[in-house]
Design an enzyme around this catalytic site. Structure first.
Site, short mmCIF file in Angstrom:
data_model
loop_
_atom_site.label_atom_id
_atom_site.label_comp_id
_atom_site.label_asym_id
_atom_site.label_seq_id
_atom_site.Cartn_x
_atom_site.Cartn_y
_atom_site.Cartn_z
N GLU A 41 -3.08 -9.33 3.75
CA GLU A 41 -3.24 -10.02 5.04
C GLU A 41 -4.69 -10.34 5.36
OE1 GLU A 41 -5.02 -6.46 6.44
OE2 GLU A 41 -3.51 -6.87 4.92
N HIS A 75 -4.02 -5.16 0.19
CA HIS A 75 -3.68 -5.64 1.54
C HIS A 75 -3.82 -7.16 1.58
CE1 HIS A 75 -4.39 -1.63 3.90
NE2 HIS A 75 -3.87 -1.42 2.71
N CYS A 109 0.83 -1.20 0.00
CA CYS A 109 0.00 0.00 0.00
C CYS A 109 0.87 1.27 0.00
CB CYS A 109 -0.98 -0.04 1.16
SG CYS A 109 -2.37 1.10 0.97
#
Length: 372
Positions: A353, A351, A268
Site C-alpha cells: 500500500e 506492504h 505481512c
C-alpha cells in the site's frame, strides 16, 4: 533531559531524551527509509520494538493529522541521530517531539545510529531498555530481564480493534489535499485486524471493496456464515506485530477459512499466519527487513519492484509444496509472495500500500479483486 540505555549484550550508554519521559523496553530494529517517519512510527507492526532510523535527520517535516497509520503509537520508542526541532512542511501541525509526547512514547537522539545499525546487523534484534528514571546499569539490566519478550508475547491482542467497524475512506488525493470518499463497492470484504495500517484499508476501498473490519479473535464460523449468505465475498488478513507461531487460535481459524474455499489475501503477518495454517512453520530472521527501498522480483513477469518492508519473521522455502512462489526478495532471496495451489488465496510479505514507500506493488489489491 538525559536518557540511559542498556542493551542485553551489556552495552550501556547515555543519550538525549525527547517525547515522553519514563522507562520503556523493547526489541531493537533498524529502518532504512529516508522519508515517512510518521507512518513508520504509527505502524502497529512495530509494537514492542524500538525503531532505529538509519536516516540521520529526523523530524524535518514535522507531523500532521492525516499520515497516521493507527490512532495510537504501539512502538516502544524511536532512536535517531539528530532531532530537528524546527520543522518545515505546509501540512505539518506539530513537531515530532510534541507528537511523541501526545502518544506517550519516548525518543532519544544524539545517538551513533550507524553503530547501532551495524550492531543489529551483526548480532540480530537485541532487546533494550531506555529510561529517564533509572540511571544505573544494574537497575536497567534487572528491569529488562523482567520485560516481556517478542517471541512469547501476544502484541496482536493489544493493537487490534475491540469491535467491528466499517472503513469508508479511500486514498490520499494530492489535488484536493484530502482523502477520496468511498464509492459503492462491487465486493464486500472482511478484514481481520491483527494490526492493520489505515492506508491498507484506504487502498482496499479505492479498488472497490466495501470494507468491514473485525477484531483479531473473530471466529471462522461467523465469517463462513457471512460468506455463504453473500454478505462478504472474501477475507483480508492484515499485517501486525510479533511472533506468528504463538497465535495458535488465529492459525486454526485461518485454516478453517481456507478449507471453506473463501478468497483470501494476506499481507505481512497475514502472509505468515497463512503459511502456519497450511502446516509450514515460519522462522525468525536475524535482523528482519525494515525499510521502503527493498527490491522484490515478481517471478511471473520478471519485473523488479521497490517495496516497503517491516517484518522479523518469514515463511519457509518448503511452502512451495502447496503454493506457487510468485515473488522473491532480492536482498536475501527469501520468499516474498505466493499463490496457493487449489485455493483462491494469495499473500505477500511486503506492504504494497506504499505508506510509507513506493507505489509499485499496489496492483496486488486489484489482483485480489480479480481473483474473486
Amino acid at each position: 533531559m538525559k536518557a540511559y540505555v542498556y542493551i542485553e549484550n551489556d552495552i550501556f550508554f547515555t543519550a538525549t531524551a525527547f517525547g515522553k519521559s519514563g522507562t520503556f523496553t523493547g526489541e531493537l530494529v533498524f529502518n532504512t527509509s529516508l522519508t515517512g517517519y510518521q507512518e513508520i512510527i504509527s505502524d502497529p507492526s512495530y509494537a514492542g520494538q524500538f525503531i532505529v532510523f538509519s536516516m540521520p535527520e529526523i523530524g524535518i517535516v514535522g507531523t500532521n493529522d492525516d499520515d497516521n497509520e493507527s490512532n495510537e503509537v504501539f512502538a516502544s520508542g524511536i532512536i535517531i541521530r539528530n532531532l530537528n526541532h524546527n520543522f518545515s512542511n505546509f501540512r505539518a501541525k506539530n513537531s515530532l517531539d510534541e507528537y511523541l509526547k501526545k502518544h506517550g512514547k519516548i525518543g532519544i537522539c544524539d545517538v551513533n545510529t550507524r553503530f547501532l545499525v551495524k550492531l543489529i546487523r551483526n548480532e540480530g534484534n537485541l532487546r533494550a531498555i531506555v529510561s529517564t528514571e533509572l540511571s544505573s546499569k544494574e537497575e536497567l539490566k534487572e528491569a529488562l530481564s523482567k520485560a516481556p519478550k517478542m517471541d512469547n508475547y501476544n502484541f496482536v491482542a493489544e493493537v487490534s480493534t475491540k469491535k467491528p467497524y466499517t472503513h469508508k475512506q479511500g486514498v490520499w488525493n494530492n489535488a484536493k489535499q484530502g482523502y477520496n470518499e468511498a464509492k459503492k463497492g462491487v465486493k464486500k470484504l472482511a478484514v481481520i485486524d491483527y494490526g492493520v495500517k489505515k492506508n491498507i484499508l484506504n487502498e482496499l476501498v479505492e479498488v472497490g471493496f466495501e470494507v468491514e473490519v473485525f477484531p483479531f479473535d473473530i471466529k471462522a464460523e461467523e465469517l463462513i456464515k457471512l460468506f455463504k449468505e453473500g454478505k462478504i465475498h472474501g477475507v483480508f488478513l492484515s499485517n501486525g506485530p510479533g511472533e506468528p507461531k504463538i497465535l495458535k487460535n488465529e492459525i486454526m481459524q485461518i485454516k478453517k477459512l481456507a478449507e471453506a474455499k473463501i478468497p483470501i489475501l494476506g499481507i505481512c503477518l497475514g502472509h505468515q499466519l497463512l503459511s502456519n495454517a497450511f502446516g509450514y512453520e515460519t522462522y525468525k530472521m536475524k535482523f528482519g527487513q525494515h525499510g521502503a527501498n527493498h527490491p522484490v522480483i515478481n517471478l511471473e513477469n520478471k519485473i523488479v519492484e521497490i517495496t516497503a518492508q517491516n517484518h522479523n519473521y518469514n515463511v519457509p522455502e518448503e511452502l512451495c509444496e502447496v503454493a506457487i512462489i510468485t515473488h522473491r526478495n532480492l536482498f536475501g532471496d527469501n520468499v516474498e509472495g505466493v499463490r496457493y495451489k487449489n485455493y483462491p488465496i494469495i499473500s505477500v510479505q511486503h506492504h504494497p500500500e506504499s505508506s510509507s514507500g513506493p507505489h509499485e506493488s499496489k496492483y496486488i489489491f486489484k489482483e485480489f479483486m480479480n481473483l474473486m
